[in-house]
Scaffold this active site. Structure first.
Site, mmCIF file in Angstrom:
data_model
loop_
_atom_site.group_PDB
_atom_site.id
_atom_site.type_symbol
_atom_site.label_atom_id
_atom_site.label_comp_id
_atom_site.label_asym_id
_atom_site.label_seq_id
_atom_site.Cartn_x
_atom_site.Cartn_y
_atom_site.Cartn_z
ATOM 1 N N ASP A 216 69.854 61.667 85.636
ATOM 2 C CA ASP A 216 69.192 61.144 84.441
ATOM 3 C C ASP A 216 68.025 62.050 84.025
ATOM 4 O OD1 ASP A 216 69.001 58.728 82.684
ATOM 5 O OD2 ASP A 216 66.996 58.606 83.547
ATOM 6 N N GLU A 267 76.260 71.077 101.650
ATOM 7 C CA GLU A 267 76.389 70.742 103.076
ATOM 8 C C GLU A 267 77.564 69.803 103.314
ATOM 9 O OE1 GLU A 267 72.775 68.733 104.040
ATOM 10 O OE2 GLU A 267 71.526 70.467 103.544
HETATM 11 C C1 GLC Z 1 68.496 58.367 80.056
HETATM 12 C C2 GLC Z 1 69.404 57.172 80.080
HETATM 13 C C3 GLC Z 1 68.824 56.120 79.204
HETATM 14 C C4 GLC Z 1 67.452 55.736 79.733
HETATM 15 C C5 GLC Z 1 66.569 56.962 79.880
HETATM 16 C C6 GLC Z 1 65.369 56.669 80.718
HETATM 17 O O1 GLC Z 1 68.439 58.951 78.829
HETATM 18 O O2 GLC Z 1 70.689 57.544 79.711
HETATM 19 O O3 GLC Z 1 69.639 54.995 79.097
HETATM 20 O O4 GLC Z 1 66.840 54.816 78.885
HETATM 21 O O5 GLC Z 1 67.229 58.013 80.517
HETATM 22 O O6 GLC Z 1 65.725 56.555 82.062
#
Ligand code: GLC
Length: 553
Positions: A216, A267
């Protein structure tokens, strides 16, 4: 040896050509009937995904979380939130997926934690200058009494990017940085403890047997030294997709983190993979995330953002193949996810209502449903013919449109609240998906409860209805995936063909692919035999908003 074990042999690099299906757990299948989907629900529906023909699933976060941003605010990275089940439920789901030759990627959220994470709670208590605060980005405020935020950065979800804390003696204190909601404090990725903690979290899930991670906000973890002021240009994309130099997006230092993680994954056996969520202004920059010693994949957001326009579509495909190819990585392709308007609606949006802010009951210029669905099916028909790896988002295989009539009182997405009600946010693409036309909550559960209301007309998109309709979107997806696998379309060369200014056309071996983005039917010649049509038509001229795979005599 199962098929999975065979293709998992080191060096097979399954991710180069895989079709990966995104599950948004809270909206996929609900085994408890509380209105929120869960891991046993996913397990119970895996055979539908096997039947669809995907290679892997990616699960949006199901870890312990107060759910302020639908799980993208993690309080414990090593446990399952009770909403979704238990670690044992996860292990069962993973084993059942693997038994069906479906790989499993989990979402990792390393840019920020929840404010309920133990570390953040410790940081609040420990006070300025402490090692506990050093794991996050705490700074003194500006102004005579520190009453002003440390800089002028604006949160992606609206409002300022800094929140002031009250120190344990009750006085107003330092400020902490949050790119997203105030309940999502950013980690300080220059801190060694943070680095070590995430290596350990990676190993925790790798040891359980996951095949990889979707990372993310993979472009946000490192901030420019000194945290200089920055004001975005008008209309800039809030996730960083529009501008070249932003002090919290795409900083060079992030690449060291991924080089480090690459070694951790290496790993393990079986080609575990990292896929970055990085909204960057150009494909050239995006390709830096997938150099040979960094991530394995990164989402192709320029492709997702491409308007329904022949020149733009051809250009983005060409550039994607060139740029990812130049670093030895496969291109990825994606049209929908849990953050954007579903592509069966988005591709028919008009200038009245451009993509990016969601669509609500009061939005002007609602997209035409029939045009949206036709374009959506045509776009997928093109995508699944391209070399590289494709991502699907749950429900798109049913042709689901965006849910546009969600009443305000049901909306839950943070951008809807910050500032209040200006953006409809992302709830419209997150509504629980329909399985059975004549069941409570369309078969999402047994009780009829759903955390976001399902539109009544979704009965016609239910999986059981589409199963038995030869012309359904579901049967189109199944056919595309079967032909793609049998013809090995996930790898190999693409040769461009000329079909005029309003079409995009190319060849994959003996298979021809064309899509008509213009306003007139496109004659393909008398010697064609269709393999797939994105929607049924007679004769050999490709209707508007239609794509086809075909061979020539
Ligand atoms: C990313 C995710 C989104 C979230 C953001 C903050 O963009 O896809 O849904 O709100 O990160 O974590």
């Amino acid at each position: 040896m199962t098929e999975l074990e065979q293709i998992a042999a080191p060096g097979s690099e399954w991710w180069r050509s895989a079709v990966i299906y995104q599950i948004y757990p809270r909206s996929f299948a609900d085994s408890t009937g509380d209105g929120i989907g869960d891991l046993p629900g996913i397990t119970s529906r895996l055979s539908a995904l096997q039947d669809l023909g995907v290679d892997a699933i990616w699960l949006s976060p199901f870890m312990t979380s107060p759910q302020k941003d639908a799980g993208y605010d993690v309080a414990d990275y090593r446990d399952v939130d009770p909403l979704f089940g238990t670690l044992a439920d996860f292990d069962t789901m993973l084993a059942e997926a693997h038994a069906r030759d479906i790989r499993v990627i989990v979402d990792l959220v390393p840019n920020h934690s929840s404010d309920q994470h133990e570390w953040f709670q410790q940081a609040l208590k420990a006070g300025p200058g402490s090692p506990e605060r050093a794991r996050y980005v705490f700074r003194d405020g500006k102004g005579a009494n520190g009453e002003l935020p440390p800089n002028n950065w604006q949160s992606v979800f609206g409002g300022g990017m800094w929140e002031r804390v009250t120190e344990s003696d009750g006085t107003p204190g330092q400020w902490y940085l949050h790119i997203f909601d105030p309940t999502q404090p950013d980690f300080d990725w220059t801190n060694e403890e943070v680095k070590e903690e995430f290596r350990s979290i990676l190993r925790f899930w790798l040891d359980r047997g996951v095949d990889g991670f979707r990372v993310d906000v993979a472009h946000g973890m490192v901030k420019e030294a000194g945290l200089p002021d920055y004001a975005p240009v008008a209309d800039a994309d809030s996730m960083g997709g529009g501008e070249a130099s932003v002090p919290y997006w795409g900083q060079d230092g992030v690449h060291d983190i991924y080089r480090d993680w690459h070694k951790v994954l290496a790993e393990y056996d079986g080609d575990r993979a990292l896929c970055g969520e990085a909204w960057l202004p150009t494909l050239k920059q995006t390709a830096l995330w997938v150099r040979p010693d960094e991530m394995h994949q990164t989402f192709n957001f320029p492709y997702l953002m491409t308007p329904w326009e022949a020149k733009a579509l051809a250009e983005v495909i060409r550039e994607s193949l060139d740029e990812f190819g130049s670093v030895g990585a496969p291109s990825t392709w994606v049209l929908s996810n849990h953050d954007v308007v579903r592509h069966a609606s988005r591709l028919a949006l008009t200038a009245d209502n451009p993509q990016g802010e969601g669509i609500g009951p009061n939005s002007p210029g609602k997209p035409d449903a029939a045009i949206g669905l036709a374009r959506g099916r045509a776009a997928t028909t093109v995508m699944l013919s391209l070399p590289g790896s494709s991502y699907l988002y749950q429900g798109e295989e049913l042709g689901l449109p965006e849910a546009m009539e969600i009443p305000d009182e049901f909306r839950q997405d943070p951008p809807w609240y910050r500032p209040t009600g200006e953006r409809d946010g992302r709830d419209g693409c997150r509504v629980p998906i329909p399985w059975q036309a004549d069941a409570p909550a369309f078969g999402f559960n047994d009780t009829g409860s759903a955390w976001l209301p399902q539109p009544a007309e979704w009965a016609t998109f239910a999986r059981d209805v589409e199963e038995s309709d030869e012309s359904s979107t579901l049967n189109l997806y199944k056919k595309l995936l079967r032909e793609r696998r049998e013809r090995g379309l996930g790898s190999g060369a693409l040769v461009w063909e000329d079909c005029g200014a309003d079409a995009v056309a190319f060849r994959r071996g003996e298979l021809h692919v064309a899509v008509n983005l213009g306003t007139e039917p496109l004659p393909l010649g008398d010697d064609v035999t269709f393999v797939v049509q994105s929607q049924a038509f007679e004769g050999t001229a490709l209707p508007v908003n239609t794509a086809a795979w075909y061979t020539k005599a």
